[in-house]
Design an enzyme around this catalytic site. Structure first.
Site, PDB file in Angstrom:
ATOM      1  N   GLU A 132       0.843  -1.198   0.000  1.00 37.02           N
ATOM      2  CA  GLU A 132       0.000   0.000   0.000  1.00 37.02           C
ATOM      3  C   GLU A 132       0.879   1.249   0.000  1.00 37.02           C
ATOM      4  O   GLU A 132       2.084   1.190   0.263  1.00 37.02           O
ATOM      5  CB  GLU A 132      -0.912   0.002   1.230  1.00 37.02           C
ATOM      6  CG  GLU A 132      -0.144  -0.012   2.535  1.00 37.02           C
ATOM      7  CD  GLU A 132      -0.856   0.745   3.657  1.00 37.02           C
ATOM      8  OE1 GLU A 132      -1.397   1.818   3.377  1.00 37.02           O
ATOM      9  OE2 GLU A 132      -0.828   0.250   4.791  1.00 37.02           O
ATOM     10  N   LYS A 152      -5.529  10.610   0.639  1.00 37.84           N
ATOM     11  CA  LYS A 152      -5.615   9.220   1.118  1.00 37.84           C
ATOM     12  C   LYS A 152      -6.883   8.619   0.529  1.00 37.84           C
ATOM     13  O   LYS A 152      -7.987   9.051   0.862  1.00 37.84           O
ATOM     14  CB  LYS A 152      -5.660   9.251   2.653  1.00 37.84           C
ATOM     15  CG  LYS A 152      -6.009   7.949   3.339  1.00 37.84           C
ATOM     16  CD  LYS A 152      -6.007   8.151   4.862  1.00 37.84           C
ATOM     17  CE  LYS A 152      -6.681   7.005   5.584  1.00 37.84           C
ATOM     18  NZ  LYS A 152      -6.767   7.222   7.043  1.00 37.84           N
ATOM     19  N   VAL A 182      -5.292   0.273   2.822  1.00 34.80           N
ATOM     20  CA  VAL A 182      -5.347  -1.189   2.720  1.00 34.80           C
ATOM     21  C   VAL A 182      -6.553  -1.597   1.876  1.00 34.80           C
ATOM     22  O   VAL A 182      -6.441  -2.433   0.972  1.00 34.80           O
ATOM     23  CB  VAL A 182      -5.433  -1.818   4.132  1.00 34.80           C
ATOM     24  CG1 VAL A 182      -5.848  -3.285   4.050  1.00 34.80           C
ATOM     25  CG2 VAL A 182      -4.099  -1.682   4.858  1.00 34.80           C
ATOM     26  N   ASP A 223     -17.083   5.148  13.462  1.00 35.23           N
ATOM     27  CA  ASP A 223     -15.828   5.128  12.715  1.00 35.23           C
ATOM     28  C   ASP A 223     -15.226   3.727  12.693  1.00 35.23           C
ATOM     29  O   ASP A 223     -14.613   3.281  13.661  1.00 35.23           O
ATOM     30  CB  ASP A 223     -14.837   6.135  13.312  1.00 35.23           C
ATOM     31  CG  ASP A 223     -13.621   6.331  12.417  1.00 35.23           C
ATOM     32  OD1 ASP A 223     -13.489   5.590  11.418  1.00 35.23           O
ATOM     33  OD2 ASP A 223     -12.811   7.224  12.707  1.00 35.23           O
ATOM     34  N   SER A 233     -12.971   1.313   9.964  1.00 35.64           N
ATOM     35  CA  SER A 233     -12.230   1.381   8.707  1.00 35.64           C
ATOM     36  C   SER A 233     -12.879   0.548   7.602  1.00 35.64           C
ATOM     37  O   SER A 233     -13.350  -0.569   7.849  1.00 35.64           O
ATOM     38  CB  SER A 233     -10.797   0.884   8.924  1.00 35.64           C
ATOM     39  OG  SER A 233     -10.087   0.906   7.716  1.00 35.64           O
ATOM     40  N   ALA A 234     -12.854   1.091   6.402  1.00 32.66           N
ATOM     41  CA  ALA A 234     -13.340   0.337   5.232  1.00 32.66           C
ATOM     42  C   ALA A 234     -12.427  -0.853   4.939  1.00 32.66           C
ATOM     43  O   ALA A 234     -12.770  -1.716   4.131  1.00 32.66           O
ATOM     44  CB  ALA A 234     -13.427   1.255   4.017  1.00 32.66           C
ATOM     45  N   LYS A 253      -4.010  -1.718  14.212  1.00 31.26           N
ATOM     46  CA  LYS A 253      -3.307  -0.662  14.942  1.00 31.26           C
ATOM     47  C   LYS A 253      -3.829  -0.550  16.374  1.00 31.26           C
ATOM     48  O   LYS A 253      -5.021  -0.631  16.617  1.00 31.26           O
ATOM     49  CB  LYS A 253      -3.430   0.661  14.185  1.00 31.26           C
ATOM     50  CG  LYS A 253      -2.439   0.701  13.019  1.00 31.26           C
ATOM     51  CD  LYS A 253      -2.425   2.023  12.326  1.00 31.26           C
ATOM     52  CE  LYS A 253      -3.606   2.146  11.409  1.00 31.26           C
ATOM     53  NZ  LYS A 253      -3.448   1.432  10.144  1.00 31.26           N
TER      54      LYS A 253
HETATM   55  N1  PSU Z   1      -0.600   0.596   8.700  1.00 30.21           N
HETATM   56  C1  PSU Z   1       0.455   1.363   9.086  1.00 30.21           C
HETATM   57  N2  PSU Z   1       0.406   2.699   8.789  1.00 30.21           N
HETATM   58  C2  PSU Z   1      -0.646   3.257   8.099  1.00 30.21           C
HETATM   59  C3  PSU Z   1      -1.744   2.439   7.700  1.00 30.21           C
HETATM   60  C4  PSU Z   1      -1.666   1.115   8.028  1.00 30.21           C
HETATM   61  O1  PSU Z   1       1.414   0.868   9.690  1.00 30.21           O
HETATM   62  O2  PSU Z   1      -0.614   4.459   7.815  1.00 30.21           O
HETATM   63  C5  PSU Z   1      -2.911   3.022   6.922  1.00 30.21           C
HETATM   64  C6  PSU Z   1      -3.452   1.956   5.962  1.00 30.21           C
HETATM   65  O3  PSU Z   1      -3.456   2.493   4.674  1.00 30.21           O
HETATM   66  C7  PSU Z   1      -4.862   1.680   6.454  1.00 30.21           C
HETATM   67  C8  PSU Z   1      -5.241   3.027   6.985  1.00 30.21           C
HETATM   68  O4  PSU Z   1      -5.701   1.222   5.446  1.00 30.21           O
HETATM   69  O5  PSU Z   1      -4.060   3.418   7.690  1.00 30.21           O
HETATM   70  C9  PSU Z   1      -6.479   2.973   7.853  1.00 30.21           C
HETATM   71  O6  PSU Z   1      -7.065   4.235   7.878  1.00 30.21           O
HETATM   72  P1  PSU Z   1      -8.569   4.412   8.406  1.00 30.21           P
HETATM   73  O7  PSU Z   1      -8.486   4.031   9.868  1.00 30.21           O
HETATM   74  O8  PSU Z   1      -8.896   5.873   8.211  1.00 30.21           O
HETATM   75  O9  PSU Z   1      -9.423   3.494   7.602  1.00 30.21           O
HETATM   76 MN    MN Z   2     -12.322   5.916   9.590  1.00 25.14          MN
END
Ligand code: PSU
Ligand code: MN
Length: 321
Positions: free
Chosen positions: A46, A107, A127, A159, A161-162, A180
């Site tokens: 990614e 993003k 992702v 909230d 994640s997709a 995370k």
């Molecule tokens: N893993 C990491 N660093 C990141 C991400 C994942 O170590 O920056 C990113 C990935 O692209 C993941 C995104 O899809 O964070 C998730 O963002 P959100 O929670 O807004 O869906």
């Molecule tokens: Mn989100």
């Protein structure tokens, strides 16, 4: 049954004018195009982690190092991103540099892809978006750092994640260090179960916690080699569950001290609430907070996480062949 599902998908790809149009929007790097032609193992990467997850100038160095590790393990890296309206599967050196250093890289999740393409803009892929494009390009293995998931307080903010819903619809094996640790890990694990996304621990029965080796939650299934993972991938196809991703959770070796981690996270969450951060800005904000508040320790750990995941993903791609 399995064959007809695959045929239906192939039929869609071949006959839908829209999809064909979309396909022509894909540009393969020379290295990836050659690997596709020769049916060599490929690992998707990614780009959001490069543009929004890691600070400059480490971001570019890590991206280059990740690609090198994948090559060293006998596979070809395909970093995925959108540049000036074109979907790139594999980036040339200059393009990787653009993703790392340009200020106009947004993003992009899956829902943003068509808009970015149609408007000729540039974006890094999450992702979810990366897995979607990789599946479209026929790349079955993907390495990242930590998956997105259910955020704390999601019962009010909604909230989530997709990444989760995307992985419930794609034929993909994704290597990560769990989700995370800024997230509600327990709720995320429940969602993974509901969405029927496969989950195995690599050499562990504990679900990894990104910066932490152990998130505090256990895992039912453990695997100990890339070959074992390849067996599972083949079994999924035979059983017809291949259009649900398989997550390989690979724990970081040298974790952050837990009390330090929890303290930095608590101040980060309070700061994010105070600053009114929401939506897709939350994850980059908290990662940046970690990197600053830990004096770069989280950056080092994040780097180790993704390097180790790249090595394992390459081994899986090779074992799949
Ligand atoms: N893993 C990491 N660093 C990141 C991400 C994942 O170590 O920056 C990113 C990935 O692209 C993941 C995104 O899809 O964070 C998730 O963002 P959100 O929670 O807004 O869906
Ligand atoms: Mn989100």
């Amino acid at each position: 049954m399995v064959l007809s599902a695959i045929n239906a998908r192939a039929y869609l790809l071949i006959t839908s004018a829209k999809v064909v149009h979309m396909k022509s929007a894909i540009k393969y790097s020379a290295e990836v195009a050659a690997a596709v032609a020769a049916s060599r193992p490929i690992v998707a990467l990614e780009s959001t982690i490069i543009s929004h997850g890691l600070p400059r100038p480490s971001n570019l160095a890590v991206a280059i190092e990740c690609e090198r590790i994948i090559r060293d393990h006998g596979a070809v890296p395909a970093t995925i991103a959108l540049l000036d309206g074109v979907i790139h599967v594999g980036l040339e050196d200059m393009e990787l540099e653009e993703i790392a250093n340009r200020d106009d890289i947004s993003k992009a999740s899956i829902r943003d892809l068509a808009i970015i393409v149609a408007q000729g803009k540039s974006a890094a892929t999450t992702v979810a978006a990366t897995a979607h494009i990789a599946a479209m390009a026929g790349i079955p293995v993907f390495a990242t750092g930590g998956l997105g998931g259910v955020h704390r307080g999601a019962n009010e903010s909604f909230d989530e994640s997709a990444d989760l819903t995307a992985l419930s619809q794609l034929d993909m094996t994704i290597v990560c260090a769990g989700v995370k640790s800024i997230l509600d890990v327990h709720a995320t694990l429940e969602r993974l179960e509901t969405l029927a996304i496969g989950l195995v621990g690599y050499k562990t029965h504990r679900f990894p916690g990104f910066y932490l080796t152990d998130s505090g939650f256990s895992l039912e299934h453990r695997v100990d080699s890339a070959e074992e993972i390849a067996e599972i991938v083949h079994a999924r196809s035979a059983i017809g569950t291949q259009f649900k991703a398989l997550i390989v959770a690979n724990p970081v070796e040298k974790e952050m001290e837990k009390s330090r981690h929890d303290q930095i996270l608590a101040t980060g969450l309070a700061k994010a609430a105070h600053d009114g951060i929401d939506g897709k800005a939350v994850t980059p904000y908290l990662l940046e907070h970690f990197h600053t508040a830990s004096d770069g320790e989280s950056l080092d750990i994040n780097t180790e996480i993704i390097k180790s995941n790249c090595a394992l993903a390459a081994d899986i791609a090779v074992a799949l062949q």
